[in-house]
Write a protein that holds these residues in place. Structure first.
Motif, PDB file in Angstrom:
ATOM      1  N   LYS A 176       0.838  -1.204   0.000  1.00  0.00           N
ATOM      2  CA  LYS A 176       0.000   0.000   0.000  1.00  0.00           C
ATOM      3  C   LYS A 176       0.867   1.246   0.000  1.00  0.00           C
ATOM      4  O   LYS A 176       0.616   2.206  -0.744  1.00  0.00           O
ATOM      5  CB  LYS A 176      -0.929  -0.022   1.217  1.00  0.00           C
ATOM      6  CG  LYS A 176      -1.738   1.253   1.437  1.00  0.00           C
ATOM      7  CD  LYS A 176      -2.650   1.583   0.261  1.00  0.00           C
ATOM      8  CE  LYS A 176      -3.504   2.804   0.586  1.00  0.00           C
ATOM      9  NZ  LYS A 176      -4.184   3.329  -0.637  1.00  0.00           N
ATOM     10  N   PHE A 177       1.903   1.248   0.839  1.00  0.00           N
ATOM     11  CA  PHE A 177       2.834   2.383   0.867  1.00  0.00           C
ATOM     12  C   PHE A 177       3.489   2.567  -0.499  1.00  0.00           C
ATOM     13  O   PHE A 177       3.572   3.685  -1.017  1.00  0.00           O
ATOM     14  CB  PHE A 177       3.903   2.141   1.942  1.00  0.00           C
ATOM     15  CG  PHE A 177       4.799   3.334   2.186  1.00  0.00           C
ATOM     16  CD1 PHE A 177       4.638   4.108   3.310  1.00  0.00           C
ATOM     17  CD2 PHE A 177       5.803   3.672   1.277  1.00  0.00           C
ATOM     18  CE1 PHE A 177       5.464   5.213   3.539  1.00  0.00           C
ATOM     19  CE2 PHE A 177       6.623   4.765   1.487  1.00  0.00           C
ATOM     20  CZ  PHE A 177       6.448   5.538   2.627  1.00  0.00           C
ATOM     21  N   ILE A 178       3.963   1.469  -1.083  1.00  0.00           N
ATOM     22  CA  ILE A 178       4.626   1.544  -2.384  1.00  0.00           C
ATOM     23  C   ILE A 178       3.708   2.158  -3.438  1.00  0.00           C
ATOM     24  O   ILE A 178       4.119   3.021  -4.223  1.00  0.00           O
ATOM     25  CB  ILE A 178       5.104   0.135  -2.806  1.00  0.00           C
ATOM     26  CG1 ILE A 178       6.374  -0.240  -2.040  1.00  0.00           C
ATOM     27  CG2 ILE A 178       5.350   0.067  -4.315  1.00  0.00           C
ATOM     28  CD1 ILE A 178       6.825  -1.670  -2.246  1.00  0.00           C
ATOM     29  N   ASP A 179       2.446   1.741  -3.458  1.00  0.00           N
ATOM     30  CA  ASP A 179       1.495   2.292  -4.431  1.00  0.00           C
ATOM     31  C   ASP A 179       1.341   3.799  -4.255  1.00  0.00           C
ATOM     32  O   ASP A 179       1.385   4.571  -5.227  1.00  0.00           O
ATOM     33  CB  ASP A 179       0.131   1.612  -4.279  1.00  0.00           C
ATOM     34  CG  ASP A 179       0.114   0.206  -4.843  1.00  0.00           C
ATOM     35  OD1 ASP A 179       1.031  -0.142  -5.607  1.00  0.00           O
ATOM     36  OD2 ASP A 179      -0.819  -0.564  -4.506  1.00  0.00           O
ATOM     37  N   ASP A 180       1.135   4.221  -3.015  1.00  0.00           N
ATOM     38  CA  ASP A 180       0.939   5.650  -2.755  1.00  0.00           C
ATOM     39  C   ASP A 180       2.205   6.444  -3.047  1.00  0.00           C
ATOM     40  O   ASP A 180       2.146   7.544  -3.609  1.00  0.00           O
ATOM     41  CB  ASP A 180       0.512   5.867  -1.298  1.00  0.00           C
ATOM     42  CG  ASP A 180      -0.888   5.346  -1.007  1.00  0.00           C
ATOM     43  OD1 ASP A 180      -1.679   5.209  -1.963  1.00  0.00           O
ATOM     44  OD2 ASP A 180      -1.191   5.067   0.166  1.00  0.00           O
ATOM     45  N   PHE A 181       3.344   5.908  -2.671  1.00  0.00           N
ATOM     46  CA  PHE A 181       4.598   6.630  -2.853  1.00  0.00           C
ATOM     47  C   PHE A 181       4.974   6.737  -4.331  1.00  0.00           C
ATOM     48  O   PHE A 181       5.567   7.735  -4.760  1.00  0.00           O
ATOM     49  CB  PHE A 181       5.716   5.945  -2.063  1.00  0.00           C
ATOM     50  CG  PHE A 181       7.004   6.707  -2.033  1.00  0.00           C
ATOM     51  CD1 PHE A 181       7.036   8.026  -1.601  1.00  0.00           C
ATOM     52  CD2 PHE A 181       8.190   6.114  -2.442  1.00  0.00           C
ATOM     53  CE1 PHE A 181       8.241   8.745  -1.571  1.00  0.00           C
ATOM     54  CE2 PHE A 181       9.388   6.816  -2.409  1.00  0.00           C
ATOM     55  CZ  PHE A 181       9.407   8.137  -1.982  1.00  0.00           C
ATOM     56  N   THR A 182       4.613   5.745  -5.126  1.00  0.00           N
ATOM     57  CA  THR A 182       4.895   5.811  -6.563  1.00  0.00           C
ATOM     58  C   THR A 182       4.175   6.985  -7.194  1.00  0.00           C
ATOM     59  O   THR A 182       4.745   7.712  -8.022  1.00  0.00           O
ATOM     60  CB  THR A 182       4.483   4.499  -7.255  1.00  0.00           C
ATOM     61  OG1 THR A 182       5.179   3.408  -6.642  1.00  0.00           O
ATOM     62  CG2 THR A 182       4.812   4.527  -8.733  1.00  0.00           C
ATOM     63  N   GLY A 183       2.919   7.199  -6.807  1.00  0.00           N
ATOM     64  CA  GLY A 183       2.185   8.361  -7.303  1.00  0.00           C
ATOM     65  C   GLY A 183       2.837   9.669  -6.902  1.00  0.00           C
ATOM     66  O   GLY A 183       2.906  10.623  -7.694  1.00  0.00           O
TER      67      GLY A 183
END
Length: 259
Positions: free
Chosen positions: A124-131
């Motif tokens: 979840k963190f990775i998804d948000d941080f990629t954006g």
């Protein structure tokens, strides 16, 4: 400009092992710490101050569950806490210092090593941080992310990579995420910009065998926006001294830090 990044696995224990006296001697311009496990209030204690440095911190709602800190010789123009999404801000995983033309951030990802829930938090963190990273590419300034990412990117970043492919930290989706960040999005891995040598690790399992046989993983990075690529002079991950399960990452840049 010298930047040091290190995951301390709890700053109190790291300081007891000599962290601050070692840092004081390294002539760094900025020092980024991850996983401090204390509150900002506790870091006001003189025991955590470095002579000649300003200290900034972001703590978790429950301090024992994260936290990052940043020491800087120069007082930044601005200091930004958080990334604007829960998995970062609730656990004090991000702190950014803005200087002239460059921002330097300290970043702590969830390790994903505590079971399915921990791994889900990580993704979840990775998804948000990629954006977030995608938006930052459009800004007219440079960024250096000093991150304890808990992801080993390539085979040469893990001692026993064949046996590690089903373990958090070397799973295919995690590695694909770094492929996207460093490949598609154009961010620069500072260490790999100057060295392709193997067995440059930044984390070891907490066991005598892991230490003796150098059964390490490279979990810690300084990720740069593309404009910083040509100014990386050298980078190293010294195995000793160590103040936690992680080695410090020391990177020198052809850049004069100013405000």
């Amino acid at each position: 400009m010298r930047i040091i990044s290190v995951n301390v696995n709890g700053i109190q224990a790291a300081v007891e092992r000599g962290l601050l006296s070692w840092l004081q001697a390294q002539n760094a311009d900025v020092i980024c710490l991850q996983d401090t496990r204390v509150s900002s209030f506790e870091l006001d204690d003189p025991a955590y101050q470095l002579d000649g440095y300003f200290l900034y911190a972001a703590d978790a709602e429950v301090p024992a569950q994260g936290g990052v800190a940043l020491y800087s010789r120069l007082q930044p123009k601005a200091v930004i806490h958080g990334l604007g999404f829960e998995m970062a801000d609730r656990y004090g995983r991000y702190l950014q210092a803005d200087f002239d033309k460059v921002s330097i951030a300290t970043l702590l990802l969830p390790s994903g090593q505590g079971g399915d829930e921990s791994l889900n938090h990580k993704f979840k963190f990775i998804d948000d941080f990629t954006g977030y990273l995608d938006k930052q590419r459009r800004k007219r300034r440079e960024y250096i992310y000093c991150g304890s990412l808990y992801v080993a990117h390539q085979k040469l970043d893990v001692k026993n990579w064949r046996d590690s492919q089903q373990l958090p930290g070397f799973l295919a989706p995690e590695r694909a995420w770094l492929d996207e960040v460093i490949g598609t999005m154009g961010y620069v891995d500072a260490l790999r910009e100057v060295s392709r040598e193997g067995e440059q690790y930044s984390w070891w399992p907490d066991s005598e065998q892991a230490e003796m046989l150098n059964l390490g993983w490279r979990f810690d990075y300084q990720l740069l926006t593309p404009g910083m690529r040509r100014i990386v002079r050298n980078a190293k991950l010294p195995r000793q001294p160590r103040f936690s399960q992680h080695a410090p990452l020391i990177v020198d840049y052809d850049w004069l830090l100013s405000v």
